[in-house]
Design an enzyme around this catalytic site. Sequence first.
Site, PDB file in Angstrom:
ATOM      1  N   GLU A  80      48.744  66.797  37.572  1.00 35.33           N
ATOM      2  CA  GLU A  80      49.302  67.135  38.877  1.00 35.33           C
ATOM      3  C   GLU A  80      48.618  68.316  39.548  1.00 35.33           C
ATOM      4  O   GLU A  80      48.539  68.367  40.774  1.00 35.33           O
ATOM      5  CB  GLU A  80      50.803  67.461  38.714  1.00 35.33           C
ATOM      6  CG  GLU A  80      51.687  66.262  38.460  1.00 35.33           C
ATOM      7  CD  GLU A  80      51.944  65.451  39.727  1.00 35.33           C
ATOM      8  OE1 GLU A  80      51.458  65.844  40.807  1.00 35.33           O
ATOM      9  OE2 GLU A  80      52.621  64.419  39.634  1.00 35.33           O
ATOM     10  N   SER A 119     107.784  66.700   6.966  1.00 27.73           N
ATOM     11  CA  SER A 119     108.023  67.539   5.775  1.00 27.73           C
ATOM     12  C   SER A 119     106.910  68.539   5.502  1.00 27.73           C
ATOM     13  O   SER A 119     106.953  69.230   4.484  1.00 27.73           O
ATOM     14  CB  SER A 119     108.201  66.641   4.544  1.00 27.73           C
ATOM     15  OG  SER A 119     109.357  65.844   4.671  1.00 27.73           O
TER      16      SER A 119
END
Length: 678
Positions: free
Chosen positions: A80, A340
């Site tokens: 690029e 419980s």
Amino acid sequence: MRRFALIWLVAGLLAFAAARDGFDGWIAATDLPVLQVPVGTEVVARDGSLLRAFPVADGRWRLTPGPVDPDFIALLIAYEDARFYDHAGVDPLAMARAAWQALWAGRIVSGASTLTMQVARLLEEGPTGTLAGKLRQIRVALALERRLSKVDILELYLRLAPYGGNLEGVRAASLAYFGKEPRRLTPAQAALLVALPQSPEARRPDRAPKAAQAARGRVLTRLVADGALSPARAEAATHEAIPRTRRPFPALAPLLTDRLRRAHPEAGRIATTIDPALQRAAEALARRAVAGQGGRVSTAMVFADHRTGEILAEVGTAEWAEDARGGFIDMAQAVRSPGSTLKPFVYALAFDEGLAHPETLIEDRPLAFGSWRPQNFDRHFRGTVSVRDALLMSLNIPVVSLTEALGPERLLATLRRAGVTPEMPGGAPGLAVSLGGVGVSLEGLVQAYAGLARLGEGVRISAEAGQAEVLPQRLFGPVAAWQVVDILSGLAPPAGGAPDRIAYKTGTSYGHRDALAVGFDGRHVAGVWLGRPDGTPVPGAFGGELAAPILFELFGRAKQAPDPLPPPPPATLLLPNNRLPLPLQRFRPRDAVFSGATPDAPELRFPPDGAEVEAPGGGLVVKLAGGTPPFTWLANGTPVAVGIRARETVLPMPGPGFVALVVIDAKGRAARVSVRLR
């Protein structure tokens, strides 16, 4: 003539300087776009890997780039903007080349846009095909180069480059197309990521794989021609398949991560203590656990290191995306009945108070507590049993008797000291709290059990890094805690479960709405809940049959072998029933214990309750009124003096700190104070 030439030279230099200064002023006056580009929140695991990412407000997937393969950076710049590190935002050579090629060919052959110019366009989302747009990009690019470093400009490109659809930035693209972080990319993957931003929609590999492959090929060919890539590596890259689908972004612990993001809406990165491998295993286990349970049944799990308080895995639902199972409800946080599973805390308090010992005999017979006549789960009674067996068999009458002697508020106060917020239906607590008549979350229950596993020292568990902490108040003494741990470690494992692995307790709420199992070894603690998020019953759901096997499998997936449980503290009384002090051989319910209205009950005159007193040489002077000798004295649940007939004596103390002091007379009547020893 020479004089006029000199004048023209000076005038030219002045004009050039004025033009240069004017140009510099024009660039300096550039109104730059906002450079703080928002990114989506990331929630990361303890190893830094991504648990879940969230899109930014407009739905785009844009993430902090993080570590990116240096080979990709090199290929990007080579393709690029080869002179990226040399130009000041605009590349005059590239512009001249593009203009010459356009004039020679009569059309645009190549662009001259630098990476900095592309960043300028992406920041403003400006046009690309107009002269005014190009001039604006040039001006912003030149201004950016004066304001930012090359590294900053490159980071903005890696964050903003478009990759099709709502994907922005190299990291989002790598996760979506390759399912991995961009730390290491193949040449084929790097070339595709270089090619896509030039025409992101037309080259999307999930929609236009042929166009994506052709674009990748052109990038590879150019890179070979420029010497940036070897022909052999480029040839191999052409044979690598193009990804044809977008992968979903990571979404481990979805309910937990969503909760953390809501708690920290401005955070870009939230660190957790979650172990990603264990989290995946737990989520897979949750899905399998409900596969045969029919619709609307879900499960939740919490697994933590009780030494540090760090939560290593948390599953809030079995199927996050399935509304039928209430996948949007976080059952690790939902308040439900614990069944419980609170019974061990009642026994620990009773041991700490000197009300009982694991070998104390207690009655399991029909009893009325006011108008309430509790029954055991199987509606059978066992008669006289040891406290140890009462807890192992999870009998209801003995634990309600102990709760009455202690007072139900004591249990709730202990839960609060454990950092749990119990919710009481109807306000004031009743005796049913010991059987699950109170609301707690699964995470809160696991936190309470972490305090039990730490022999009474509470710890705040958390999945958020740095938030776990040791709590300031003890739940009960280490001897009482160890006695409960010893009992729970003797509970037989569920069918198929490995023996001698963990101490655990199961629970089933009223109407079979909740099945639970909570357990721990010497280092880790975990809890499992199974039921329906809407609270409707699950017929036949029992904690021992459904939740306990999941709990044992979760421990099996987390570690090869259990960490050993702690040994008994030195002061532990390890005796059979017939060798216990007389008051501890049999539990005397209700008015036999702690009844201030009983005539001639023992009364502690010194030290007063809540006092801070000296214990020189480790001995504490105590003075007693009333009661029938001989007396048994306990400190933090441990007998320190037995068969004492005198009403004033010196007791050996365990050391400085808080001490729960209890005296029991020959008739089982007792008095208690809490003091702090210096």
